[in-house]
Design a protein around this motif. Structure first.
Motif, PDB file in Angstrom:
ATOM      1  N   TRP A   1     128.766  47.297  62.730  1.00 52.46           N
ATOM      2  CA  TRP A   1     127.977  48.449  62.285  1.00 52.46           C
ATOM      3  C   TRP A   1     126.498  48.075  62.143  1.00 52.46           C
ATOM      4  O   TRP A   1     125.619  48.848  62.523  1.00 52.46           O
TER       5      TRP A   1
ATOM      6  N   GLN B   1     125.962  59.904  62.931  1.00 45.83           N
ATOM      7  CA  GLN B   1     127.240  59.587  63.547  1.00 45.83           C
ATOM      8  C   GLN B   1     127.711  58.202  63.136  1.00 45.83           C
ATOM      9  O   GLN B   1     128.899  57.984  62.858  1.00 45.83           O
TER      10      GLN B   1
ATOM     11  N   GLU C   1     131.090  57.199  61.001  1.00 44.45           N
ATOM     12  CA  GLU C   1     132.098  56.251  61.487  1.00 44.45           C
ATOM     13  C   GLU C   1     132.372  55.158  60.448  1.00 44.45           C
ATOM     14  O   GLU C   1     133.516  54.727  60.275  1.00 44.45           O
TER      15      GLU C   1
ATOM     16  N   GLU D   1     134.586  56.664  57.820  1.00 42.15           N
ATOM     17  CA  GLU D   1     135.959  56.784  58.326  1.00 42.15           C
ATOM     18  C   GLU D   1     136.658  55.429  58.315  1.00 42.15           C
ATOM     19  O   GLU D   1     137.852  55.321  58.017  1.00 42.15           O
ATOM     20  N   ASP D   2     135.910  54.371  58.629  1.00 43.92           N
ATOM     21  CA  ASP D   2     136.467  53.025  58.628  1.00 43.92           C
ATOM     22  C   ASP D   2     136.852  52.571  57.225  1.00 43.92           C
ATOM     23  O   ASP D   2     137.690  51.690  57.055  1.00 43.92           O
TER      24      ASP D   2
END
Length: 431
Positions: free
Chosen positions: A148, A172, A176, A179-180
């Motif tokens: 990341w 975005q 992500e 979500e991880d």
């Protein structure tokens, strides 16, 4: 009961039913800096106005989001907390959403870097986000963080990209990362680009959920059902003989605030009206009705309202839930247990947070759950600001710290499994 019957009950025009504020204590606040290890946040008191500072290991800055949504004083408290106590070295607040205490301890000074403007690079945003996640038990793996951060650094170096394109790419990337984290509560809000992202894998698309919610509200308004508390509650006898109790949400029961004593009193007044209606129903039909409690579109809110409602329907000494050893319990008259025969609670993947706690409490009180697995977002949330001003929300507690009224760990991330699964067409009608 067959699926066609459920369709008739829910969506085919069978909605044919015949509708003292406690003041915050006056406290003397000592000027200074106060720290909450659990909220990972500072409060700064000055004459005696309270301001809020967000904190992570590498960053600290003034922010509007978080523990106290607005600057306020003890004389005028429009936030989501009420004052409980104040001393020379401590401040104690109580969350109006769940009644849990929040303790702040006086510190000698505010760290010097809290007075500096934050760096707004993509790399700093991702670093800050990872630190916030780690503080609240959602830490990412080292390999994931390397990835990341590498992507964020590439974004910082992409000089050919327009400013808006960089912001959209960073949004975005932040999405992500959230979500991880595996946190079902997590979300990110970016007002400057008008973007909002919530971490949830819904089986039903957003447009269909929206249409179904609007359809239900339209049918309710055209029916003879009664409503109260800013249309948060709907109630009345259905032509099927079941007594409908639609709990659309567990917040904004009064116009003064999302969470307030006025909201709890509004619920109490509504339940007294329901009490009278249930008595009339039993007299006219000759039997106590079964309840149909609709939580399909309820995304949560106040655990205190949930506890108050559960205990009014079926009184219990056990708490609604226990969070980090603190019991959430609210009980007020009226008590309706003798006026109904339990019944059904409708739940879906939208049903979340306080609504999930309510569904579990009703299940423990003898109701059957029908519908889909709920969202699995039981832990209360906290809100933090990122260096670029975006707001993120995430669960404050580890799953083992949140248990139901009987001490059983709740299925965070999985959700409650219904006693009977209902088809999507029943729960979210497309037309």
């Amino acid at each position: 009961m067959s699926a066609p019957q459920w369709i008739l009950i829910l969506f085919c025009g069978l909605l044919s039913a015949c509708s003292s504020s406690s003041k915050a204590p006056s406290l003397t606040l000592s000027d200074g800096v106060y720290w909450s290890s659990h909220y990972q946040s500072y409060l700064v008191v000055d004459d005696p106005v309270v301001t809020h500072y967000q904190w992570t290991p590498n960053n600290c800055w003034a922010a509007n989001a978080g523990l106290l949504p607005r600057v306020f004083s003890s004389a005028q408290n429009p936030g989501q907390h009420t004052w409980v106590g104040a001393g020379e070295r401590t401040l104690v607040l109580q969350r109006l959403s769940d009644g849990l205490p929040v303790i702040f301890t006086r510190e000698p000074f505010l760290p010097s870097h809290c007075l500096q403007s934050p760096k707004q690079s993509a790399a700093q945003v991702i670093t800050t986000l990872s630190e916030v996640l780690s503080q609240f038990q959602h830490g990412l793996s080292q390999s994931a963080m390397v990835r990341w951060r590498y992507e964020a650094e590439l974004l910082d170096k992409a000089e050919q990209l327009e400013s808006l394109d960089k912001k959209l790419a960073l949004f975005q990337l932040v999405s992500e990362v959230l979500e991880d984290s595996g946190d079902e509560h997590a979300f990110v809000l970016a007002n400057d680009i008008q973007r909002y992202q919530r971490v949830s894998d819904f089986e039903v698309g957003e447009s269909q959920r929206k249409r179904s919610r609007q359809k239900l509200l339209s049918e309710l308004r055209q029916s003879r059902l009664s409503h109260g508390c800013n249309e948060a509650l709907w109630w009345g006898l259905l032509s099927t003989g079941e007594y409908y109790l639609g709990v659309q949400r567990l917040h904004l029961y009064s116009e003064d605030a999302a969470y307030s004593e006025a909201g709890q009193r509004c619920l109490q007044r509504a339940l007294r009206t329901i009490e009278s209606d249930l008595k009339l129903t039993a007299q006219s039909t000759g039997e106590k009705p079964k309840l149909l409690i609709d939580l399909r579109f309820n995304e949560g809110g106040s655990l205190l309202l949930a506890s108050q409602l559960a205990n009014s329907l079926v009184s219990r000494d056990e708490p609604l839930t226990t969070i980090r050893g603190q019991a959430v319990y609210e009980q007020r008259p009226p008590y309706l247990e003798t006026l109904h025969q339990r019944g059904t609670v409708l739940v879906t993947e939208v049903t979340a947070s306080a609504a999930e706690h309510l569904a579990q409490a009703l299940r423990l009180r003898g109701f059957l759950l029908r519908g889909q697995n709920t969202r699995g977002a039981f832990a209360p949330t906290t809100v933090k600001s990122l260096p670029n001003g975006w707001v993120v929300g995430l669960s404050m507690y580890a799953p083992a710290e949140v248990v139901d009224g009987r001490g059983t760990e709740l299925p965070e991330g999985v959700g409650l499994t219904p006693d009977e699964t209902l088809a999507i067409e029943i729960l979210f009608p497309a037309k």
